[in-house]
Design a protein around this motif. Structure first.
Motif, PDB file in Angstrom:
ATOM      1  N   ALA A   8      14.135   5.415  31.515  1.00  0.00           N
ATOM      2  CA  ALA A   8      14.630   6.790  31.282  1.00  0.00           C
ATOM      3  C   ALA A   8      16.253   7.059  31.060  1.00  0.00           C
ATOM      4  O   ALA A   8      16.606   8.030  30.558  1.00  0.00           O
ATOM      5  CB  ALA A   8      14.062   7.733  32.384  1.00  0.00           C
ATOM      6  N   SER A  24      13.498  12.806  36.843  1.00  0.00           N
ATOM      7  CA  SER A  24      13.698  12.435  35.471  1.00  0.00           C
ATOM      8  C   SER A  24      12.500  12.147  34.786  1.00  0.00           C
ATOM      9  O   SER A  24      12.326  12.569  33.457  1.00  0.00           O
ATOM     10  CB  SER A  24      14.279  10.830  35.881  1.00  0.00           C
ATOM     11  OG  SER A  24      15.570  10.973  36.282  1.00  0.00           O
ATOM     12  N   VAL A  54      11.775  14.327  31.167  1.00  0.00           N
ATOM     13  CA  VAL A  54      11.532  13.353  29.928  1.00  0.00           C
ATOM     14  C   VAL A  54      10.206  14.051  29.541  1.00  0.00           C
ATOM     15  O   VAL A  54       9.946  14.106  28.287  1.00  0.00           O
ATOM     16  CB  VAL A  54      11.278  11.895  30.146  1.00  0.00           C
ATOM     17  CG1 VAL A  54      10.808  11.147  28.888  1.00  0.00           C
ATOM     18  CG2 VAL A  54      12.681  11.554  30.475  1.00  0.00           C
ATOM     19  N   ALA A  83      10.511   6.087  34.180  1.00  0.00           N
ATOM     20  CA  ALA A  83      11.124   7.063  35.121  1.00  0.00           C
ATOM     21  C   ALA A  83      11.124   6.798  36.539  1.00  0.00           C
ATOM     22  O   ALA A  83      10.743   7.337  37.489  1.00  0.00           O
ATOM     23  CB  ALA A  83      10.812   8.443  34.862  1.00  0.00           C
ATOM     24  N   TYR A 136      16.905   7.343  27.533  1.00  0.00           N
ATOM     25  CA  TYR A 136      15.821   8.012  26.919  1.00  0.00           C
ATOM     26  C   TYR A 136      16.580   8.688  25.770  1.00  0.00           C
ATOM     27  O   TYR A 136      16.081   8.541  24.518  1.00  0.00           O
ATOM     28  CB  TYR A 136      15.375   9.311  27.679  1.00  0.00           C
ATOM     29  CG  TYR A 136      14.413  10.284  27.239  1.00  0.00           C
ATOM     30  CD1 TYR A 136      13.486   9.925  26.552  1.00  0.00           C
ATOM     31  CD2 TYR A 136      15.144  11.413  26.713  1.00  0.00           C
ATOM     32  CE1 TYR A 136      12.397  10.791  25.864  1.00  0.00           C
ATOM     33  CE2 TYR A 136      14.458  12.588  26.307  1.00  0.00           C
ATOM     34  CZ  TYR A 136      13.269  12.608  25.856  1.00  0.00           C
ATOM     35  OH  TYR A 136      12.451  13.056  24.948  1.00  0.00           O
ATOM     36  N   LEU A 166      20.597  10.826  29.926  1.00  0.00           N
ATOM     37  CA  LEU A 166      19.362  11.764  30.540  1.00  0.00           C
ATOM     38  C   LEU A 166      20.346  13.084  30.342  1.00  0.00           C
ATOM     39  O   LEU A 166      20.031  13.961  31.290  1.00  0.00           O
ATOM     40  CB  LEU A 166      19.270  11.349  32.038  1.00  0.00           C
ATOM     41  CG  LEU A 166      18.047  10.401  32.204  1.00  0.00           C
ATOM     42  CD1 LEU A 166      17.973   9.990  33.634  1.00  0.00           C
ATOM     43  CD2 LEU A 166      16.680  10.984  31.889  1.00  0.00           C
ATOM     44  N   HIS A 193      25.476   9.108  33.442  1.00  0.00           N
ATOM     45  CA  HIS A 193      23.953   9.076  32.757  1.00  0.00           C
ATOM     46  C   HIS A 193      23.791   9.769  31.349  1.00  0.00           C
ATOM     47  O   HIS A 193      23.074  10.612  31.321  1.00  0.00           O
ATOM     48  CB  HIS A 193      23.076   9.917  33.823  1.00  0.00           C
ATOM     49  CG  HIS A 193      23.087   9.353  35.361  1.00  0.00           C
ATOM     50  ND1 HIS A 193      22.695   8.078  35.554  1.00  0.00           N
ATOM     51  CD2 HIS A 193      23.254   9.828  36.664  1.00  0.00           C
ATOM     52  CE1 HIS A 193      22.625   7.917  36.788  1.00  0.00           C
ATOM     53  NE2 HIS A 193      23.093   8.914  37.510  1.00  0.00           N
TER      54      HIS A 193
END
Length: 483
Positions: free
Chosen positions: A196, A220, A224, A356, A199, A59, A56
Motif C-alpha cells: 500500500a 491503510s 485503499v 496493506a 498505492y 498513501l 508516505h
C-alpha cells in the motif's frame, strides 16, 4: 512579530565535534531539529539519504486525514510559541482564516506533508542526500564517530565524511512489511502485487485490473478499498477486502482511551516487566491498528449508495482470514486462504493485490553494527532503552555523558505511543532536556486523568501547579485481605 523563522546565530568551528547528530529526517527527527534550532550554542546536524522530505507519498490519497489533531505538529505540544508550528505555517501562506472557517481539527495528510516539507526547506542544519553508513565509539576521544556519504542526484556516492559527536539520535523510521506467505508475489516483477505504500504510484494499473484484492484490515487497507470503490463503476466493483482480525474494527478513540498516548502512560509502560509489556502490546492492537470511525462510515456509505437501485455491489469484505500461501495461476494471482474461526480453507483468484500489511521498524543493526559489543539487550535480543529514550550502553560509555537516543524504535520499551505523532514534540523536548542537562523545555508533570498503576496514586498538592513537583518513588503498602 515576524512569522519567518530566523537562522541560527551559532556556527560551529570547522572540524569541531557536534553536540548532536540526527540520523534520518522523518517527522520525529524533524521535530527534534525544529526544537533544537533556537537553543543557543547547541551544535546539531541531521542526515537523510533521500533528496527531500517525503511522508508516505504513496498513501496521500485525496481526502485522507491524520488520525491525530493538528496540534500534534512538530513542536506545539512542547512549545506553542515556536515559529515552526502548523499555525505559523498557515500564517506564512495567508491561510489562517480559511483554516479557521474550515473548522477542521484533523487535517489532511497531504497538508501535514506540505507543512513538514516547509519546515524542512527552511530549517538549517538538515543535510539531504547524505547516507549514514556507521556509528562507532571512539574511546580515545570519548565521542561517537558517524560515517556518512554524500549522494549525487543520481544516487551515486560523491564524497565520504566523518562527524564526531556527543550524542546520536536515530530516527530512521519504518519500512513496508510483507508477510512471508505473500513475499513470492512482490518478489516477482511481472505480478501486479504491491504494498500500500506504493498505492498512488500504481493506482491507474489497479483501476484497470479486472479484480483487485486488498489484504490488511487496518486504516491503510480501508483507505485503499474506499478509493478503489469510488473509482470503479457500480455493478463492476470486483473487489475483495480480507484481513486477519476478527472484524473490521474501529480504532479506540474514546477520550480516556486516548490517554494511552500520553507521557504518563509511557512512563508507566516503561516501568513494567518485559514479559508484561510484550503481552500488553499484543492485546492493544485496536489502540493503533484499528480503523478510523469516519473511514468505516465512508466505506459503508459508498456500499449502501450502490444498493439504491437494487442489487448488491460486487465487493466482498471478509475479516478473520489469513493468507496461507500465494502464487501465480496462469496470468492471475492465486491466494490460498484460511478462515481463522471456522478452520475452513478456500482459494481466491484475483488480477491484482494491494498489501496493506503495515510497517515495521527499520532494523538498527546495520547502522549500529560497530556498537553491537557495547549494546545491552533484553531476553529477546532487542536493544534495551532507558526511560530517557537512550540505548543502554556499556557503563564506560554512558559515564562520559555521551548517548545514542532512538525515535520510533522503542515500542517494546515505551508502548503504543512510540510511533504516535502526538508524542513527537514531547519526546524531542525530553531528549533535548537530557542532552543539555537543563530544562530547556518545561514539560508537564501530569498529562492524563487516568492513574496508571498504584505507585502513581500520589495527588498533586495543588489543582494546577505552576511548577510540577518532583516525583519520588514511594513504597507501596499491601492492601488488606490480599487484594
Amino acid at each position: 512579530m515576524s512569522t519567518t523563522p530566523h537562522p541560527p546565530r551559532h556556527e560551529p568551528e570547522p572540524g569541531a565535534p557536534r553536540d548532536l547528530v540526527g540520523v534520518g529526517i522523518g517527522p520525529f527527527n524533524l521535530s527534534l531539529a525544529a526544537l533544537a534550532h533556537p537553543i543557543p550554542g547547541l551544535d546539531t546536524v541531521f542526515y537523510e539519504q533521500r533528496p527531500r522530505f517525503d511522508w508516505h507519498p504513496g498513501l496521500l490519497i485525496d481526502g485522507t486525514r491524520l488520525q491525530v489533531p493538528f496540534l500534534a505538529d512538530l513542536v506545539t505540544l512542547a512549545d506553542p510559541t515556536s515559529p515552526w508550528t502548523f499555525l505559523n505555517y498557515l500564517k506564512t501562506r495567508d491561510r489562517l482564516f480559511p483554516f479557521y472557517f474550515a473548522e477542521r481539527f484533523h487535517i489532511q495528510r497531504a497538508e501535514y506533508d506540505a507543512y513538514c516539507r516547509w519546515v524542512s526547506e527552511n530549517l538549517p542544519r538538515l543535510r539531504f542526500r547524505h547516507r549514514v553508513d556507521a556509528v562507532r565509539w571512539n574511546p580515545g576521544r570519548n565521542l561517537f564517530e558517524v560515517d556518512h556519504t554524500r549522494l549525487g542526484p543520481d544516487g551515486e556516492a560523491r564524497a565520504t565524511g566523518r562527524t564526531h559527536t556527543r550524542a546520536v539520535v536515530l530516527g530512521i523510521g519504518t519500512e513496508p512489511h510483507v508477510p512471508d506467505p505473500l513475499r513470492p508475489l512482490v518478489d516477482a516483477p511481472d505480478v501486479p502485487a504491491l504494498h500500500a505504500a506504493d498505492y498512488l504510484t500504481h493506482r491507474d494499473t489497479l483501476l484497470a485490473a479486472g479484480h483487485v484484492t486488498v489484504v490488511g484490515s487496518g486504516q491503510s487497507g480501508a483507505e485503499v478499498l474506499l478509493d478503489l470503490l469510488r473509482h470503479r463503476p457500480p455493478g463492476r466493483e470486483r473487489l475483495h477486502w480480507i484481513g486477519r482480525t476478527p472484524a473490521f474494527a474501529p480504532m479506540e478513540y474514546s477520550k480516556l482511551g486516548l490517554e494511552h498516548f500520553t507521557p504518563d502512560y509511557t512512563r508507566y509502560f516503561h516501568a513494567l516487566p518485559e514479559p508484561v509489556r510484550d503481552r500488553l502490546l499484543a492485546a492493544q492492537w485496536q489502540l493503533h491498528k484499528g480503523i478510523g470511525a469516519d473511514t468505516l462510515a465512508a466505506v459503508h456509505d459508498e456500499l449502501y449508495r450502490r444498493t439504491l437501485h437494487g442489487g448488491w455491489p460486487d465487493a466482498h469484505l471478509v475479516p478473520g482470514v489469513r493468507v496461507r500461501t500465494a502464487g501465480r495461476n496462469g496470468g492471475r494471482i492465486e491466494l490460498h486462504l484460511e478462515h481463522v474461526q471456522q478452520g475452513t480453507r478456500s482459494r481466491l483468484t484475483t488480477d491484482a493485490v494491494v498489501l496493506a500489511t503495515g510497517y515495521r521498524q527499520r532494523p538498527l543493526d546495520r547502522i549500529l553494527a560497530d556498537l553491537d559489543p557495547h549494546l545491552r539487550r533484553d531476553s529477546r535480543g532487542r536493544p534495551r532503552i532507558d526511560a530517557r529514550h537512550r540505548l543502554v550502553l556499556d557503563p564506560a560509555i554512558s559515564a562520559t555523558g555521551c548517548a545514542v537516543h532512538v525515535q520510533n524504535a522503542e515500542t517494546h520499551t515505551h508502548g503504543v505511543g512510540a510511533p504516535d505523532l502526538g508524542l513527537a514534540a514531547w519526546r524531542s523536548a525530553s531528549i533535548l532536556n537530557t542532552l543539555t542537562g537543563r530544562e530547556v523545555y518545561r514539560l508537564p508533570g501530569r498529562t492524563a486523568f487516568t492513574t496508571f498503576g498504584l505507585d502513581q496514586l500520589h495527588p498533586h498538592p495543588h489543582p494546577c501547579p505552576q511548577t510540577p513537583p518532583a516525583r519520588h518513588p514511594r513504597e507501596l503498602t499491601p492492601l488488606a485481605d490480599g487484594t
